[in-house]
Enzyme design. Sequence first.
Site, PDB file in Angstrom:
ATOM      1  N   THR A 215     -22.046 -15.593 -26.988  1.00 46.10           N
ATOM      2  CA  THR A 215     -23.301 -15.971 -26.343  1.00 46.10           C
ATOM      3  C   THR A 215     -23.018 -16.385 -24.908  1.00 46.10           C
ATOM      4  O   THR A 215     -21.858 -16.546 -24.514  1.00 46.10           O
ATOM      5  CB  THR A 215     -23.980 -17.120 -27.101  1.00 46.10           C
ATOM      6  OG1 THR A 215     -25.308 -17.311 -26.601  1.00 46.10           O
ATOM      7  CG2 THR A 215     -23.208 -18.438 -26.946  1.00 46.10           C
ATOM      8  N   CYS A 216     -24.069 -16.577 -24.132  1.00 47.06           N
ATOM      9  CA  CYS A 216     -23.910 -17.022 -22.745  1.00 47.06           C
ATOM     10  C   CYS A 216     -23.421 -18.465 -22.678  1.00 47.06           C
ATOM     11  O   CYS A 216     -23.683 -19.263 -23.566  1.00 47.06           O
ATOM     12  CB  CYS A 216     -25.238 -16.921 -21.994  1.00 47.06           C
ATOM     13  SG  CYS A 216     -25.803 -15.235 -21.728  1.00 47.06           S
TER      14      CYS A 216
END
Length: 232
Positions: A215-216
């Site tokens: 994920t970011c």
Amino acid sequence: MKKLVRLILDVLLIACIGIALYFGYQVYQRYKEDKQNHDTYQKIQSYTKKGINWEKLKKINPDIVGWIKVKGTKINYPVVKGKTNRTYLHTDFNKKYSYGGCIFLDSHDHKDLDKNQHTIIYGHHMRNGSMFADLVKFRKGNFAKKHQILLYTPKKTYHLQAFSVYAKNADSTMPITFTDDTEKKDYIMRLIRRNGIPNISKQADDKKSIFTITTCSYEGNDYRTYVHCAEK
């Protein structure tokens, strides 16, 4: 002169009000989208309370390939596979626009996870704590050691244990397949060297599939949190 100053101040006041209204509207829109996203997945999660109702979920969205869950987090979502890696970037499970999108399998992977050498799963890091925001917990303390990632499919349940966790710039070169066991083993060792969390298992069977959940992250420009796992 006084009239000119007053005019300038009035213009600045109007501009400030306009800017405030614009940003207020943006905040409201994001709140509205976040609530819609929350309500959508809360309803979908109701189909898993007495075991995952795959038949019901497939009727809603035939692209479903699995369900991912992590105890001690809000991660409890269906996993889909789109035609490309942009298909579900901002499309929810009901195939409607949503900034939070879906948790999705890399489009180059096989929907039957047993056929993959490297299964990669993506999800947004939402600032309200939804989707894959809690994935960053794997980078704190003993969380990665004490918590498994449960990945359910219609065929089996994968109990995944992290062997390497870190944050770095987005890696667009993660391989899906390997030419031979040596190449795969070398890649696993490279991931292990990147690990930034002590006291977690530093082993992965190169004969089995590996899993990457990502994920970011907000530590730097275009950063990602990577959690590389192997079957327990």
